[in-house]
Design an enzyme around this catalytic site. Structure first.
Site, PDB file in Angstrom:
ATOM      1  N   HIS A 127       0.980  -1.165   0.013  1.00 45.43           N
ATOM      2  CA  HIS A 127      -0.039  -0.076   0.003  1.00 45.43           C
ATOM      3  C   HIS A 127       1.057   1.345  -0.044  1.00 45.43           C
ATOM      4  O   HIS A 127       1.875   1.093   0.646  1.00 45.43           O
ATOM      5  CB  HIS A 127      -0.910   0.035   1.354  1.00 45.43           C
ATOM      6  CG  HIS A 127      -1.814   0.943   1.361  1.00 45.43           C
ATOM      7  ND1 HIS A 127      -1.917   2.350   1.868  1.00 45.43           N
ATOM      8  CD2 HIS A 127      -3.222   0.836   1.134  1.00 45.43           C
ATOM      9  CE1 HIS A 127      -3.051   2.791   1.826  1.00 45.43           C
ATOM     10  NE2 HIS A 127      -3.839   2.160   1.485  1.00 45.43           N
ATOM     11  N   ASP A 199       2.954  -4.364   7.871  1.00 42.94           N
ATOM     12  CA  ASP A 199       1.833  -3.556   7.412  1.00 42.94           C
ATOM     13  C   ASP A 199       0.945  -4.769   7.845  1.00 42.94           C
ATOM     14  O   ASP A 199       0.689  -5.711   6.803  1.00 42.94           O
ATOM     15  CB  ASP A 199       1.768  -3.199   6.257  1.00 42.94           C
ATOM     16  CG  ASP A 199       0.237  -2.570   5.819  1.00 42.94           C
ATOM     17  OD1 ASP A 199      -0.614  -2.925   6.435  1.00 42.94           O
ATOM     18  OD2 ASP A 199       0.223  -1.953   4.885  1.00 42.94           O
ATOM     19  N   GLN A 202      -4.876  -5.527   6.735  1.00 43.21           N
ATOM     20  CA  GLN A 202      -5.676  -6.475   6.202  1.00 43.21           C
ATOM     21  C   GLN A 202      -5.648  -7.919   7.030  1.00 43.21           C
ATOM     22  O   GLN A 202      -6.258  -8.511   6.458  1.00 43.21           O
ATOM     23  CB  GLN A 202      -5.451  -6.690   4.746  1.00 43.21           C
ATOM     24  CG  GLN A 202      -5.630  -5.228   4.319  1.00 43.21           C
ATOM     25  CD  GLN A 202      -6.949  -4.749   3.849  1.00 43.21           C
ATOM     26  OE1 GLN A 202      -8.016  -5.315   4.378  1.00 43.21           O
ATOM     27  NE2 GLN A 202      -7.270  -3.448   3.454  1.00 43.21           N
ATOM     28  N   LYS A 225     -10.580  -0.993  10.247  1.00 40.13           N
ATOM     29  CA  LYS A 225     -10.538  -2.262   9.486  1.00 40.13           C
ATOM     30  C   LYS A 225     -11.193  -3.643  10.279  1.00 40.13           C
ATOM     31  O   LYS A 225     -11.471  -4.440   9.706  1.00 40.13           O
ATOM     32  CB  LYS A 225      -9.491  -2.435   8.764  1.00 40.13           C
ATOM     33  CG  LYS A 225      -9.113  -1.340   7.798  1.00 40.13           C
ATOM     34  CD  LYS A 225      -7.963  -1.788   6.918  1.00 40.13           C
ATOM     35  CE  LYS A 225      -7.522  -0.482   6.101  1.00 40.13           C
ATOM     36  NZ  LYS A 225      -8.117  -0.120   4.953  1.00 40.13           N
ATOM     37  N   CYS A 366      -4.670   2.490  -3.695  1.00 40.85           N
ATOM     38  CA  CYS A 366      -3.373   2.900  -3.010  1.00 40.85           C
ATOM     39  C   CYS A 366      -2.201   1.942  -3.382  1.00 40.85           C
ATOM     40  O   CYS A 366      -1.361   1.770  -2.296  1.00 40.85           O
ATOM     41  CB  CYS A 366      -3.710   3.155  -1.631  1.00 40.85           C
ATOM     42  SG  CYS A 366      -5.006   4.550  -1.334  1.00 40.85           S
TER      43      CYS A 366
HETATM   44  C1  PLP Z   1      -2.471  -2.841   3.402  1.00 38.20           C
HETATM   45  C2  PLP Z   1      -3.283  -1.480   3.761  1.00 38.20           C
HETATM   46  N1  PLP Z   1      -2.110  -0.916   4.486  1.00 38.20           N
HETATM   47  C3  PLP Z   1      -2.319   0.560   4.850  1.00 38.20           C
HETATM   48  C4  PLP Z   1      -3.433   1.063   4.752  1.00 38.20           C
HETATM   49  C5  PLP Z   1      -3.512   2.251   5.367  1.00 38.20           C
HETATM   50  O1  PLP Z   1      -4.446   2.267   6.227  1.00 38.20           O
HETATM   51  P1  PLP Z   1      -5.138   3.483   7.202  1.00 38.20           P
HETATM   52  O2  PLP Z   1      -5.670   4.430   5.977  1.00 38.20           O
HETATM   53  O3  PLP Z   1      -6.228   3.206   8.109  1.00 38.20           O
HETATM   54  O4  PLP Z   1      -4.194   4.188   7.733  1.00 38.20           O
HETATM   55  C6  PLP Z   1      -4.538   0.253   4.380  1.00 38.20           C
HETATM   56  C7  PLP Z   1      -5.865   0.757   4.038  1.00 38.20           C
HETATM   57  O5  PLP Z   1      -6.538   0.609   3.121  1.00 38.20           O
HETATM   58  C8  PLP Z   1      -4.358  -1.034   3.630  1.00 38.20           C
HETATM   59  O6  PLP Z   1      -5.203  -1.773   2.948  1.00 38.20           O
END
Ligand code: PLP
Length: 416
Positions: A127, A199, A202, A225, A366
């Site tokens: 992401h 990260d 998910q 999430k 993203c």
């Molecule tokens: C794999 C992953 N990393 C990071 C993020 C960013 O999360 P946040 O917007 O809650 O900071 C997301 C959000 O869609 C994501 O799917």
């Protein structure tokens, strides 16, 4: 459709939809089919009630007040930290409340004092939140992703020989739904002396994660999430790494002592929580963890895997859809597809929403460099959670069967 038996959660229920008020919404009389849980999950009554409880019954700020309401809020905030720590297999002192995954990763990236020449390895399907904080400060090389969505482990081993300062991993891709073998990858990185950050945006919502067992130095995830409120997340950071990190932001709440020339910073996690935090968010996140525990994490995981299988089984019956990433057996309940003959998917998403009540995502999610390479710039993503039913998935694919020819005709017309 595969006729696997529906999962029964640990509280005995197979259908939890009544807990989610948004699922009572309709679009022109059609019940909403919510297939955008990878972007954010819906919230159950218990989470909504917990945040309302803070605002209606407590309302005070934490940590600095000595009155009853402040102490009540402080206790609840720290209890939430303890609950999250137990949930993630971490110690309370390792749990920093953040604004979300993005914020958590930025705390680590900013705190490490990286030089422009320092090498950071990032998986190619990361992401933007797990790419840009590193790209801004250092030299990034990508760990390639193979056609089935898995990481190229041979190339990873080669890249590790370049002695990276940091390895930034993604547990589950928000595009392909593919899980990475984190323990193995983190072990290889550790053997080379690299800091590892995961990260887990998910993965944490869908299965039991024991942060300490994964062997990473830091793990970031988002409350929203996993049915918690927006604006609160968690960074689990080991004591060793926390000691090496300069606080990304300083101010009230981060210090034990300040005189005109000197400031003594508090120990982690408080050192990293500058200013008034999202107190109501902590109440809500605590309720979300309670809710997930009541459903049973093994059952939540089984439901997610089943959704992934059903999505994949439907997609592979349709020649006009090309699934990005893994096939059956190794995916979560996230599925992204390129749609033959539809370069721009914006209209498709709008018609699915407004005429069929199907809420899903289109675009690069993203992860633009990855989707550009694999999905021709745009993909359609459907993603489920514990309230998603077989009927939701069938309804989405039946809607696609009707809408895709329409959108395709339109774009052919426009091209003439
Ligand atoms: C794999 C992953 N990393 C990071 C993020 C960013 O999360 P946040 O917007 O809650 O900071 C997301 C959000 O869609 C994501 O799917």
């Amino acid at each position: 459709m595969t006729a696997a038996t529906a999962v029964r959660f640990a509280d005995g229920r197979a259908d939890v939809r009544a807990d989610f008020p948004v699922l009572r919404r309709t679009v022109d009389g059609i019940p909403v089919v919510y297939l955008d849980s990878a972007a954010t999950s819906l919230k159950p009554h218990s989470v909504i009630d917990a945040t309302i409880r803070y605002y209606t019954q407590v309302g005070a700020n934490i940590h600095r007040g000595k009155h009853m309401l402040s102490e009540e809020a402080s206790d609840a905030y720290e209890r939430a930290r303890q609950r999250v720590a137990e949930f993630l297999g971490a110690r309370s002192a390792e749990v920093v409340f953040t604004a979300g995954t993005t914020h958590g990763i930025n705390i680590v990236a900013a705190g490490l004092h990286l030089d422009r020449d320092d090498l950071v390895l990032v998986s190619a399907d990361a992401h933007h939140s797990q790419q840009l904080p590193w790209r801004q400060r250092s030299r990034v090389e990508f760990i390639p992703v193979l056609a089935d969505g898995s990481l190229d482990l041979d190339r990873y081993a080669e890249l590790l020989r370049k002695q990276p300062a940091v390895v930034a991993l993604t547990h589950c891709s928000n595009v392909t739904g593919r899980y990475a073998p984190v323990s193995e990858l983190a072990g290889m990185a550790r053997a080379r002396g690299a800091v590892t950050i995961l990260d887990a945006a998910q993965s944490v919502p869908h299965q039991r994660i024991e942060a300490s067992a994964l062997g990473v130095d830091a793990l970031a995830c988002s409350g929203h999430k996993m049915m918690g409120p927006t604006g609160i997340g968690v960074l689990v950071v080991t004591a060793d790494l926390a000691d090496r990190l300069a606080p990304e932001a300083t101010g009230g709440g981060t210090v034990d002592w300040v005189d005109s020339g000197r400031a003594v910073f508090r120990r982690p996690p408080h050192r990293f929580e500058a200013g008034t935090p999202h107190i109501a968010g902590a109440y809500g996140l605590h309720a979300a963890v309670d809710y997930l525990e009541r459903l049973g994490l093994a059952e939540v995981r089984a439901h997610d895997q089943r959704l992934g299988e059903l999505m994949w089984a439907e997609a592979k019956q349709r020649e006009y859809l090309a699934v990005i990433g893994p096939g059956s057996g190794s995916r979560s309940g996230i599925l992204s597809m390129a749609v033959d003959g539809c370069a721009d998917l914006t209209d498709l998403a709008r018609i699915l929403s407004d005429s069929y009540g199907v809420m899903c995502r289109t675009g690069h999610h993203c992860a633009q460099p990855f989707v550009d390479a694999f999905g021709h710039g745009q993909v359609l993503r459907i993603s489920g959670y514990i309230y998603t039913t077989d009927h939701d998935i069938e309804a989405a694919f039946h809607a696609l069967d009707e809408v895709v020819p329409l959108v395709r005709n339109r774009s052919e017309h426009a091209a003439r």
